[in-house]
Design an enzyme around this catalytic site. Structure first.
Site, short mmCIF file in Angstrom:
data_model
loop_
_atom_site.label_atom_id
_atom_site.label_comp_id
_atom_site.label_asym_id
_atom_site.label_seq_id
_atom_site.Cartn_x
_atom_site.Cartn_y
_atom_site.Cartn_z
N GLY A 22 -19.85 2.90 5.92
CA GLY A 22 -20.84 3.96 6.09
C GLY A 22 -21.90 3.98 5.00
N ASN A 69 -12.99 2.76 10.52
CA ASN A 69 -12.77 2.61 11.97
C ASN A 69 -14.09 2.54 12.74
OD1 ASN A 69 -13.64 5.22 11.89
ND2 ASN A 69 -11.96 6.09 13.09
N LEU A 70 -15.20 2.48 11.99
CA LEU A 70 -16.53 2.31 12.58
C LEU A 70 -16.86 3.42 13.59
CD1 LEU A 70 -16.49 -1.60 13.13
CD2 LEU A 70 -17.23 -0.32 11.11
N LYS A 117 -18.95 14.41 9.14
CA LYS A 117 -19.81 15.16 8.22
C LYS A 117 -20.95 15.96 8.87
CE LYS A 117 -23.57 12.72 7.59
NZ LYS A 117 -24.76 12.38 6.85
N SER A 172 -18.48 17.97 -1.70
CA SER A 172 -19.87 18.30 -1.40
C SER A 172 -20.27 19.58 -2.09
CB SER A 172 -20.00 18.48 0.12
OG SER A 172 -21.23 19.09 0.44
N TYR A 202 -16.52 21.88 8.68
CA TYR A 202 -16.81 20.75 7.78
C TYR A 202 -16.66 21.19 6.32
CZ TYR A 202 -19.75 17.98 4.72
OH TYR A 202 -20.23 17.27 3.65
N LYS A 222 -13.80 20.22 3.16
CA LYS A 222 -14.09 19.77 1.79
C LYS A 222 -13.32 20.62 0.79
CE LYS A 222 -16.76 16.35 2.79
NZ LYS A 222 -16.15 15.02 2.74
N ASN A 263 -27.60 16.27 -2.35
CA ASN A 263 -28.14 15.71 -1.10
C ASN A 263 -28.46 14.23 -1.26
OD1 ASN A 263 -28.50 18.69 -0.84
ND2 ASN A 263 -29.41 18.11 1.09
N ARG A 270 -33.17 27.41 9.96
CA ARG A 270 -31.97 26.87 10.60
C ARG A 270 -30.77 27.73 10.19
NH1 ARG A 270 -30.20 20.70 9.27
NH2 ARG A 270 -29.86 21.62 7.20
N ASP A 325 -28.35 27.62 6.71
CA ASP A 325 -28.93 26.99 5.53
C ASP A 325 -28.86 27.91 4.32
OD1 ASP A 325 -29.62 24.44 6.28
OD2 ASP A 325 -31.66 24.98 6.94
#
Ligand code: UD1
Length: 340
Positions: free
Chosen positions: A12, A34-35, A86, A126, A151, A155, A181, A297, A300
């Protein structure tokens, strides 16, 4: 003796850049992936940049038996665990997908490390764990806020799993890196971020808009209580971020950790607004971006950036690449992907 590092999720975006920096620093690397949200181009890019035929295993870290075989086959003593989902919005819509994948794979890592007596682990955390912080910049002591997405919750939960495991099992050393970020790409433009579908993050949306793949960038909100009304973030170059993993692994390998579980912020220490980023991208790459202001959004945070003193002092690590160079690398990568 040469140390080997298992990089889960190494095909990734951040994983592939970290694999390159590990090899540059003299480590051997095994990539397990595992793509599910990447493809072999990330692995091929790592091989091309380093000239090393890095071993790759296609494995789902949630598949305990298959993952155990990786531990049987390779003699790594250290692991960097990137493999996780993610996308914030998707995690709110389908939380069990996130709890299953992100927690199970991490618990497998810890259990297999104990079973095979492997010692050092870096976990990809994160800045999302801070939520809307009461004070800026945030230090590692800044209290975490209740997560607003599954998500974000994974974390926080994985950080806690790591802390408790290190406290309980003396063979383990752990470092959680809290990324701000991550943006940009390798200077070779052979690896970079490859989002599937419509990008959720700002910089891939910018580069795809510049490439004509997206019509118009929406800037989510210009009425925040910030100098120009748009949100502030700490944009960290992905190669700088990759190097933070290398020094974190070296710290544990060399027995330099102050405590067996440590947390470090990985950012630049600067808050940059969405407008500043967009204008910087236009200036550095000498192009005009089609953008409009859109509603905020949901979810945020207004502003967050890192106090990086701890990483600077303890890891001897500091972000080095300028934002201009990073934004140029993001565009070079997008052009490479699109054949422009
Ligand atoms: C997001 C997640 C964070 C996660 C990180 C990694 C949220 C609230 N946070 O960080 O938990 O760790 O991604 O994937 O989702 N923006 C636009 N237009 C766009 C896209 C973004 O204006 O098309 C703005 C956003 O409003 C934000 C800034 O750009 O102010 C950065 O957004 P993004 O790249 O999605 O990162 P975060 O939201 O900070």
């Amino acid at each position: 003796m040469k140390q080997t590092v298992l990089v889960s999720g190494g095909a990734g975006y951040i994983g592939s850049h970290t694999a390159v920096e590990l090899i540059n620093a003299g480590f051997d690397v095994v990539i397990a992936d595992n793509l599910s949200n990447s493809d072999m181009s990330g692995v091929e890019g790592v091989r091309k940049i380093t000239g090393i035929d890095v071993p790759f295993v296609n494995v789902d870290c949630c598949d305990t038996e298959a993952f155990r075989k990786v531990f049987e086959q390779y003699e790594f003593d250290s692991i960097i665990h990137f493999a996780a989902f993610k996308a914030v919005g998707e995690s709110v819509a389908d939380p069990m997908k996130y709890y299953h994948n992100n927690l199970l794979s991490f618990m497998n890592v810890i259990n297999l490390m104990r079973e095979f007596n492997r010692h050092n682990i870096v976990f990809s955390s994160s800045a999302t764990v801070y939520g809307e912080a009461d004070q800026l910049p945030v230090t590692e002591q800044t209290p975490r806020k209740p997560a607003t997405s599954a998500y974000g919750n994974t974390k926080q939960m994985c950080e806690d799993i790591l802390r408790d495991s290190v406290n309980a099992y003396e063979s383990l050393n752990g470092i959680a890196l809290r990324y701000f970020n991550p943006i940009g790409a390798h200077p070779s433009a052979l690896i970079g971020e490859l989002p599937r579908g419509v990008p959720q993050n700002l910089v891939p949306f910018i580069t795809q808009t510049a490439a004509g793949v997206r019509e118009c960038l929406s800037i989510f909100g210009d009425d925040y209580p910030t100098p120009d009304g748009s949100c502030l973030r700490d944009y960290i170059d992905v190669v700088d971020l990759a190097k933070a993993h290398v020094v974190a692994i070296a710290r544990m390998v060399d027995g330099k950790s102050k405590t067996r579980y440590e947390i470090f912020n990985v950012g630049t220490g600067n808050g940059v607004s969405v407008f500043e980023l967009v204008r910087g991208f236009e200036r550095v790459n000498d192009l005009k971006l089609n953008y409009k202001v859109a509603p905020r959004r949901p979810g945020d945070v207004v502003a967050i950036w890192a106090d990086t003193s701890l990483a600077n002092e303890e890891l001897g690590w500091k972000a080095e690449r300028s934002l201009d160079d990073t934004l140029a690398s993001a565009w070079a990568w997008e052009k490479h992907v699109r054949g422009l």
